[in-house]
Structures are given as structure tokens and as C-alpha cells.
Design a protein around this motif. Structure first.
Motif, PDB file in Angstrom:
ATOM      1  N   VAL A 174       0.847  -1.122  -0.019  1.00  0.00           N
ATOM      2  CA  VAL A 174       0.130   0.085   0.149  1.00  0.00           C
ATOM      3  C   VAL A 174       0.890   1.123  -0.088  1.00  0.00           C
ATOM      4  N   GLY A 175       0.292   2.409  -0.547  1.00  0.00           N
ATOM      5  CA  GLY A 175       1.067   3.421  -0.708  1.00  0.00           C
ATOM      6  C   GLY A 175       2.424   3.733  -1.430  1.00  0.00           C
ATOM      7  N   PHE A 176       2.151   3.346  -2.801  1.00  0.00           N
ATOM      8  CA  PHE A 176       3.205   3.064  -3.568  1.00  0.00           C
ATOM      9  C   PHE A 176       4.053   4.406  -3.757  1.00  0.00           C
ATOM     10  N   ASP A 177       5.244   4.446  -4.075  1.00  0.00           N
ATOM     11  CA  ASP A 177       5.660   5.781  -4.616  1.00  0.00           C
ATOM     12  C   ASP A 177       6.476   5.292  -5.934  1.00  0.00           C
ATOM     13  N   GLY A 178       5.998   4.477  -6.622  1.00  0.00           N
ATOM     14  CA  GLY A 178       6.559   4.365  -7.957  1.00  0.00           C
ATOM     15  C   GLY A 178       7.976   3.556  -8.027  1.00  0.00           C
ATOM     16  N   LEU A 179       8.631   2.988  -7.184  1.00  0.00           N
ATOM     17  CA  LEU A 179       9.983   2.181  -7.490  1.00  0.00           C
ATOM     18  C   LEU A 179       9.232   0.752  -7.759  1.00  0.00           C
ATOM     19  N   LYS A 180       9.958  -0.068  -8.239  1.00  0.00           N
ATOM     20  CA  LYS A 180       9.685  -1.466  -8.443  1.00  0.00           C
ATOM     21  C   LYS A 180      10.805  -2.400  -8.037  1.00  0.00           C
ATOM     22  N   VAL A 181      10.421  -3.529  -7.797  1.00  0.00           N
ATOM     23  CA  VAL A 181      11.444  -4.636  -7.354  1.00  0.00           C
ATOM     24  C   VAL A 181      11.402  -5.660  -8.547  1.00  0.00           C
ATOM     25  N   ASN A 182      12.654  -5.811  -8.921  1.00  0.00           N
ATOM     26  CA  ASN A 182      12.644  -6.711  -9.942  1.00  0.00           C
ATOM     27  C   ASN A 182      13.508  -7.991  -9.496  1.00  0.00           C
ATOM     28  N   LEU A 183      14.381  -7.857  -8.405  1.00  0.00           N
ATOM     29  CA  LEU A 183      15.035  -9.114  -8.016  1.00  0.00           C
ATOM     30  C   LEU A 183      15.186  -8.883  -6.440  1.00  0.00           C
ATOM     31  N   ILE A 184      15.194 -10.054  -5.798  1.00  0.00           N
ATOM     32  CA  ILE A 184      15.548 -10.067  -4.322  1.00  0.00           C
ATOM     33  C   ILE A 184      16.785 -11.076  -4.138  1.00  0.00           C
ATOM     34  N   MET A 185      17.824 -10.352  -3.518  1.00  0.00           N
ATOM     35  CA  MET A 185      19.056 -11.206  -3.173  1.00  0.00           C
ATOM     36  C   MET A 185      19.094 -11.076  -1.653  1.00  0.00           C
ATOM     37  N   THR A 186      19.072 -12.383  -1.070  1.00  0.00           N
ATOM     38  CA  THR A 186      18.961 -12.344   0.417  1.00  0.00           C
ATOM     39  C   THR A 186      20.206 -13.318   1.054  1.00  0.00           C
ATOM     40  N   ASP A 187      20.650 -12.894   2.040  1.00  0.00           N
ATOM     41  CA  ASP A 187      21.461 -13.930   2.891  1.00  0.00           C
ATOM     42  C   ASP A 187      20.650 -15.000   3.394  1.00  0.00           C
ATOM     43  N   TYR A 188      21.194 -16.360   3.643  1.00  0.00           N
ATOM     44  CA  TYR A 188      20.498 -17.243   4.340  1.00  0.00           C
ATOM     45  C   TYR A 188      20.403 -17.543   5.734  1.00  0.00           C
ATOM     46  N   SER A 189      21.622 -17.283   6.244  1.00  0.00           N
ATOM     47  CA  SER A 189      21.613 -17.200   7.683  1.00  0.00           C
ATOM     48  C   SER A 189      21.549 -15.629   8.260  1.00  0.00           C
ATOM     49  N   MET A 190      20.437 -15.438   8.710  1.00  0.00           N
ATOM     50  CA  MET A 190      20.249 -14.169   9.374  1.00  0.00           C
ATOM     51  C   MET A 190      19.580 -14.418  10.611  1.00  0.00           C
ATOM     52  N   PRO A 191      19.699 -13.705  11.814  1.00  0.00           N
ATOM     53  CA  PRO A 191      18.925 -13.611  13.147  1.00  0.00           C
ATOM     54  C   PRO A 191      17.518 -13.391  12.580  1.00  0.00           C
ATOM     55  N   GLY A 192      16.597 -13.845  13.452  1.00  0.00           N
ATOM     56  CA  GLY A 192      15.090 -13.426  13.460  1.00  0.00           C
ATOM     57  C   GLY A 192      14.499 -14.280  12.306  1.00  0.00           C
ATOM     58  N   MET A 193      14.600 -14.045  11.163  1.00  0.00           N
ATOM     59  CA  MET A 193      14.147 -14.639   9.996  1.00  0.00           C
ATOM     60  C   MET A 193      15.264 -14.949   8.917  1.00  0.00           C
TER      61      MET A 193
END
Length: 230
Positions: free
Chosen positions: A77-96
């Protein structure tokens, strides 16, 4: 031309940084990079900027969900026009973990088409298989190289991700590559070594010593007989 997996996101929460070094007017990718390590975030940010990508960095899976509008399943909700085309995430992170973040994204009807790449410094085959089966586009071993980023960018911008069959083939090929690199090398049975010369000498030594003692006894007997004659 629309790019597969792009999604509008909400206004930026706190501690979210956006970098844009891409040439004006060029087709650019907006990459969301998720990593709890400041150093690793700086590395991936630099590689993406060199590849003319727009970069948003967050430090946790929870912040990534907030950025994507998936916190509490409220939807973006509340778009500001930017788009996400790819997500790169580390595997081992605290919490999630990155794996849990991947499951959240692939479980969303709005965001599931965004390609997700998992990064890790540990080459654990079971972990790689689990992420790819859950829908990860690729699993990269750290340190991530510039060639990795450019290959991913080429893959996304060519539009190959639009065809599910091509994406499956791409991931299947990467699975085979990981399996080949992780499989133990074939072991060969060592050939028996020929007996050493020292073994031959040792095996012959008992008979040699007995022969020497016999000749010594004979000489002593002869000397005794000569003394008796005298």
C-alpha cells in the motif's frame, strides 16, 4: 517493456537505503538486497551499482517484508513508483532466515513471480536443494562475484523469467552444477606396494644369522682340538 517479477513497494521505512547509479533513460533493475552483515551489504551494493542496478538494502527479513508490504499480509500500500525486479537475500540471518523470507515471498500471490536469489558462505547441498525446491532462482556462494551479478541481470532483462519452462530448465541446470561441485571425487583403491628391499633383507636375516653361528662353532671346535693335541 515490463520485466518479470516487478512489484511496486510502499514508502520506505527507516534504515532502508536506496542507491541509483544507473545511466538516465537506460533499462534498469531495482534489486532488494537483504543481509544482516554491514560488510556484505556494502559488497553486494557495490557490485550491483557497478552493474548499473538500482539498489535497496535492508538488514533483516522482517525489514524486507515491511518494504514489500507483506508484514501482516496488508498488501503493498502507498506506492511511490519504485519497482522491485530481483531480491537477493542472505541465508543465515537472526530472527528470520533467508529461507523463511523466500517462503513468505513465494506464498504471496502478488510477489511470487519476483526472482529470489539466496546467498550463503556455506556450501551445504541439502540447504541448496531446499531453497531451489522452494522456488529460489539461484543459490550463490559468498563472496558474490561481479560475474554472478551480471549473469543474473542478463537473465532477468532478457525476459527469460517470463516462461516457466525456461526458468525450470535454468534452475535444473544450476542444481546439476551444485550437485557436481559438491559430490565427493571418486576414490580408487591403492595398489599394493611391492615389498621393499629392507623387507627382503629382514626376511633373509634369520637364516643368515644361523649360518654364521654354525661356522663360528665349527672354528671354535677346531681350535679346541688343536689345543688338546698340543
Amino acid at each position: 517493456m515490463a520485466i518479470t517479477g516487478q512489484v511496486l513497494r510502499r514508502n520506505l521505512p527507516e534504515n532502508v537505503e536506496v542507491f541509483d547509479d544507473s545511466p538516465s533513460g537506460s533499462l534498469e533493475l531495482h534489486v532488494l538486497a537483504v543481509d544482516d552483515s554491514v560488510v556484505d551489504r556494502m559488497v553486494i551494493e557495490r557490485l550491483l551499482k557497478i552493474s548499473s542496478c538500482k539498489v535497496t538494502t535492508v538488514e533483516s527479513g522482517t525489514r524486507a517484508l515491511q518494504y514489500l508490504g507483506l508484514d501482516g499480509e496488508k498488501g503493498p500500500v502507498g506506492f511511490d513508483g519504485l519497482k522491485v525486479n530481483l531480491i537477493m537475500t542472505d541465508y543465515s540471518m537472526p530472527g528470520m532466515t533467508g529461507y523463511e523470507l523466500l517462503k513468505k515471498i513465494k506464498g504471496s500471490s502478488v510477489l511470487r513471480e519476483i526472482p529470489v536469489v539466496i546467498m550463503s558462505s556455506e556450501n551445504v547441498l541439502a540447504r541448496i536443494d531446499r531453497c531451489l525446491e522452494e522456488g529460489a532462482e539461484e543459490f550463490l556462494l559468498k563472496p558474490v562475484k561481479l560475474s554472478d551479478v551480471r549473469r543474473l541481470k542478463d537473465f532477468i532483462t532478457r525476459g527469460e523469467g517470463k516462461d516457466s519452462g525456461e526458468r525450470s530448465n535454468h534452475k535444473r541446470k544450476r542444481e546439476d552444477d551444485y550437485a557436481s561441485s559438491s559430490s565427493p571425487s571418486s576414490l580408487t583403491s591403492p595398489s599394493p606396494s611391492p615389498p621393499s628391499s629392507s623387507s627382503s633383507v629382514l626376511s633373509a636375516s634369520p637364516s643368515s644369522s644361523s649360518a654364521s653361528s654354525s661356522s663360528s662353532s665349527a672354528r671354535m671346535s677346531k681350535r679346541a682340538k688343536l689345543r688338546n693335541k698340543d
